[in-house]
Motif scaffolding. Structure first.
Motif, PDB file in Angstrom:
ATOM      1  N   LEU A   1       2.564 -16.283  -8.668  1.00 46.26           N
ATOM      2  CA  LEU A   1       2.316 -14.895  -9.060  1.00 46.26           C
ATOM      3  C   LEU A   1       3.451 -14.347  -9.926  1.00 46.26           C
ATOM      4  CD1 LEU A   1       1.046 -13.722  -5.585  1.00 46.26           C
ATOM      5  CD2 LEU A   1      -0.342 -13.748  -7.682  1.00 46.26           C
ATOM      6  N   GLY A   2       4.682 -14.502  -9.444  1.00 49.97           N
ATOM      7  CA  GLY A   2       5.832 -13.993 -10.190  1.00 49.97           C
ATOM      8  C   GLY A   2       6.016 -14.702 -11.513  1.00 49.97           C
ATOM      9  N   CYS A   3       5.843 -16.009 -11.506  1.00 45.65           N
ATOM     10  CA  CYS A   3       6.037 -16.759 -12.751  1.00 45.65           C
ATOM     11  C   CYS A   3       4.945 -16.460 -13.769  1.00 45.65           C
ATOM     12  CB  CYS A   3       6.134 -18.254 -12.459  1.00 45.65           C
ATOM     13  SG  CYS A   3       7.700 -18.706 -11.676  1.00 45.65           S
ATOM     14  N   ALA A   4       3.720 -16.184 -13.326  1.00 43.60           N
ATOM     15  CA  ALA A   4       2.667 -15.781 -14.265  1.00 43.60           C
ATOM     16  C   ALA A   4       3.107 -14.518 -14.999  1.00 43.60           C
ATOM     17  CB  ALA A   4       1.351 -15.565 -13.525  1.00 43.60           C
ATOM     18  N   ILE A   5       3.630 -13.559 -14.248  1.00 46.68           N
ATOM     19  CA  ILE A   5       4.136 -12.330 -14.871  1.00 46.68           C
ATOM     20  C   ILE A   5       5.331 -12.638 -15.766  1.00 46.68           C
ATOM     21  CG2 ILE A   5       5.358 -10.160 -14.345  1.00 46.68           C
ATOM     22  CD1 ILE A   5       3.250  -9.792 -12.085  1.00 46.68           C
ATOM     23  N   HIS A   6       6.224 -13.522 -15.307  1.00 48.81           N
ATOM     24  CA  HIS A   6       7.419 -13.858 -16.090  1.00 48.81           C
ATOM     25  C   HIS A   6       7.047 -14.422 -17.457  1.00 48.81           C
ATOM     26  CE1 HIS A   6      11.765 -15.644 -15.807  1.00 48.81           C
ATOM     27  NE2 HIS A   6      11.633 -14.792 -16.787  1.00 48.81           N
ATOM     28  N   THR A   7       5.928 -15.153 -17.558  1.00 59.37           N
ATOM     29  CA  THR A   7       5.532 -15.731 -18.852  1.00 59.37           C
ATOM     30  C   THR A   7       5.251 -14.670 -19.904  1.00 59.37           C
ATOM     31  OG1 THR A   7       3.141 -15.820 -18.395  1.00 59.37           O
ATOM     32  CG2 THR A   7       4.474 -17.758 -17.756  1.00 59.37           C
ATOM     33  N   LYS A   8       5.023 -13.444 -19.479  1.00 62.07           N
ATOM     34  CA  LYS A   8       4.701 -12.361 -20.403  1.00 62.07           C
ATOM     35  C   LYS A   8       5.919 -11.515 -20.782  1.00 62.07           C
ATOM     36  CE  LYS A   8       0.781 -11.609 -21.266  1.00 62.07           C
ATOM     37  NZ  LYS A   8       0.013 -12.120 -22.421  1.00 62.07           N
ATOM     38  N   LEU A   9       7.092 -11.835 -20.235  1.00 64.38           N
ATOM     39  CA  LEU A   9       8.274 -10.989 -20.428  1.00 64.38           C
ATOM     40  C   LEU A   9       9.199 -11.523 -21.515  1.00 64.38           C
ATOM     41  CD1 LEU A   9       9.136 -10.230 -16.690  1.00 64.38           C
ATOM     42  CD2 LEU A   9       7.686  -8.936 -18.272  1.00 64.38           C
TER      43      LEU A   9
ATOM     44  N   ARG B   1       6.445  -1.215 -16.999  1.00 62.44           N
ATOM     45  CA  ARG B   1       7.230  -1.182 -15.756  1.00 62.44           C
ATOM     46  C   ARG B   1       6.593  -1.929 -14.596  1.00 62.44           C
ATOM     47  NH1 ARG B   1      12.237  -0.327 -15.781  1.00 62.44           N
ATOM     48  NH2 ARG B   1      12.238   0.847 -13.883  1.00 62.44           N
ATOM     49  N   VAL B   2       5.297  -2.222 -14.668  1.00 62.49           N
ATOM     50  CA  VAL B   2       4.603  -2.854 -13.547  1.00 62.49           C
ATOM     51  C   VAL B   2       3.656  -3.924 -14.063  1.00 62.49           C
ATOM     52  CG1 VAL B   2       2.952  -2.458 -11.670  1.00 62.49           C
ATOM     53  CG2 VAL B   2       4.741  -0.781 -12.098  1.00 62.49           C
ATOM     54  N   GLY B   3       3.608  -5.042 -13.334  1.00 62.36           N
ATOM     55  CA  GLY B   3       2.643  -6.097 -13.612  1.00 62.36           C
ATOM     56  C   GLY B   3       1.941  -6.481 -12.327  1.00 62.36           C
ATOM     57  N   THR B   4       0.683  -6.878 -12.442  1.00 64.05           N
ATOM     58  CA  THR B   4      -0.049  -7.382 -11.281  1.00 64.05           C
ATOM     59  C   THR B   4      -0.584  -8.770 -11.612  1.00 64.05           C
ATOM     60  OG1 THR B   4      -2.132  -6.353 -11.956  1.00 64.05           O
ATOM     61  CG2 THR B   4      -0.701  -5.086 -10.474  1.00 64.05           C
ATOM     62  N   ALA B   5      -0.751  -9.564 -10.565  1.00 68.97           N
ATOM     63  CA  ALA B   5      -1.258 -10.922 -10.750  1.00 68.97           C
ATOM     64  C   ALA B   5      -2.028 -11.353  -9.509  1.00 68.97           C
ATOM     65  CB  ALA B   5      -0.099 -11.892 -11.021  1.00 68.97           C
ATOM     66  N   GLU B   6      -2.852 -12.369  -9.689  1.00 71.09           N
ATOM     67  CA  GLU B   6      -3.605 -12.946  -8.578  1.00 71.09           C
ATOM     68  C   GLU B   6      -3.461 -14.459  -8.605  1.00 71.09           C
ATOM     69  OE1 GLU B   6      -7.477 -11.331  -9.319  1.00 71.09           O
ATOM     70  OE2 GLU B   6      -7.845 -12.638 -11.021  1.00 71.09           O
ATOM     71  N   ALA B   7      -3.630 -15.074  -7.429  1.00 69.15           N
ATOM     72  CA  ALA B   7      -3.467 -16.530  -7.323  1.00 69.15           C
ATOM     73  C   ALA B   7      -4.417 -17.093  -6.281  1.00 69.15           C
ATOM     74  CB  ALA B   7      -2.031 -16.876  -6.941  1.00 69.15           C
TER      75      ALA B   7
ATOM     76  N   ALA C   1      -4.130 -14.691  -3.076  1.00 73.69           N
ATOM     77  CA  ALA C   1      -3.078 -13.671  -2.980  1.00 73.69           C
ATOM     78  C   ALA C   1      -3.058 -12.778  -4.214  1.00 73.69           C
ATOM     79  CB  ALA C   1      -1.721 -14.353  -2.821  1.00 73.69           C
ATOM     80  N   VAL C   2      -2.453 -11.606  -4.042  1.00 79.23           N
ATOM     81  CA  VAL C   2      -2.204 -10.678  -5.147  1.00 79.23           C
ATOM     82  C   VAL C   2      -0.791 -10.131  -5.010  1.00 79.23           C
ATOM     83  CG1 VAL C   2      -4.610 -10.024  -5.518  1.00 79.23           C
ATOM     84  CG2 VAL C   2      -3.197  -8.712  -3.926  1.00 79.23           C
ATOM     85  N   THR C   3      -0.235  -9.700  -6.122  1.00 76.78           N
ATOM     86  CA  THR C   3       1.098  -9.089  -6.105  1.00 76.78           C
ATOM     87  C   THR C   3       1.173  -7.967  -7.123  1.00 76.78           C
ATOM     88  OG1 THR C   3       3.481  -9.556  -6.073  1.00 76.78           O
ATOM     89  CG2 THR C   3       2.241 -10.499  -7.888  1.00 76.78           C
ATOM     90  N   THR C   4       2.133  -7.102  -6.879  1.00 75.36           N
ATOM     91  CA  THR C   4       2.576  -6.117  -7.867  1.00 75.36           C
ATOM     92  C   THR C   4       4.061  -6.379  -8.079  1.00 75.36           C
ATOM     93  OG1 THR C   4       1.020  -4.495  -6.994  1.00 75.36           O
ATOM     94  CG2 THR C   4       2.783  -3.667  -8.413  1.00 75.36           C
TER      95      THR C   4
END
Length: 163
Positions: A87-95, A133-139, A152-155
């Protein structure tokens, strides 16, 4: 009979320094290629990146006895770590370079036990939404028979200029 395990890990400071100068996607790709060392948690858990995309990642884990809880299945904390990683790394790919993030929440639902017989566990993480400021992801975590073990999901809080 007791069993024993040992392993090594690279310098985490080397990773932290690289994270400041590389985009998230490039940073993760360099870890996956071996150009940067594996993060210490990866060496500890056995979780490995197998695919880094744009807003999506794939991580895998082969269950081992040392992942087990007292009732003979992979501990939920290990599965949570696998999901949180994807989840975190999916968001990290966009940063962009120098931008940090941290999980604000993690919600995981376990749908079946994972054991040695589950074979290779695969977790696909995908960005749902990304803002300033916020990203969400699902796995989803699936076993070798493609059965869902957990989802799972995360913010995540995005922190520009803070990696």
């Amino acid at each position: 009979m007791n069993r024993e395990r040992s392993y090594t890990w690279g310098d985490p400071l080397e990773l932290a320094t690289a994270a400041q100068r590389l985009s998230g996607r490039d940073f993760l790709a360099r870890i996956g290629s071996g150009e940067l060392p594996e993060p210490p948690f990866g060496a500890t858990t056995g979780i490995v990146a197998v695919e880094i995309g744009d807003g999506n990642v794939v991580f895998q884990l082969r269950p081992a006895e040392w992942h087990y809880n007292p009732i003979g299945s992979v501990h939920g904390g290990i599965l949570s770590t696998l999901a949180d990683t994807a989840l975190g790394c999916a968001i990290h790919t966009k940063l962009p370079a120098g931008t940090g993030y941290t999980s604000l929440d993690l919600t995981i639902k376990f749908t079946r036990a994972a054991t040695l017989d589950s074979g290779l566990l695969t977790c696909v993480g995908q960005v749902t939404s990304i803002g300033r400021r916020v990203g969400t992801a699902e796995a989803r975590i699936t076993d070798s028979a493609d059965r869902v073990v957990a989802h799972a999901v995360t913010t995540c809080l995005i922190m520009p200029g803070s990696s």
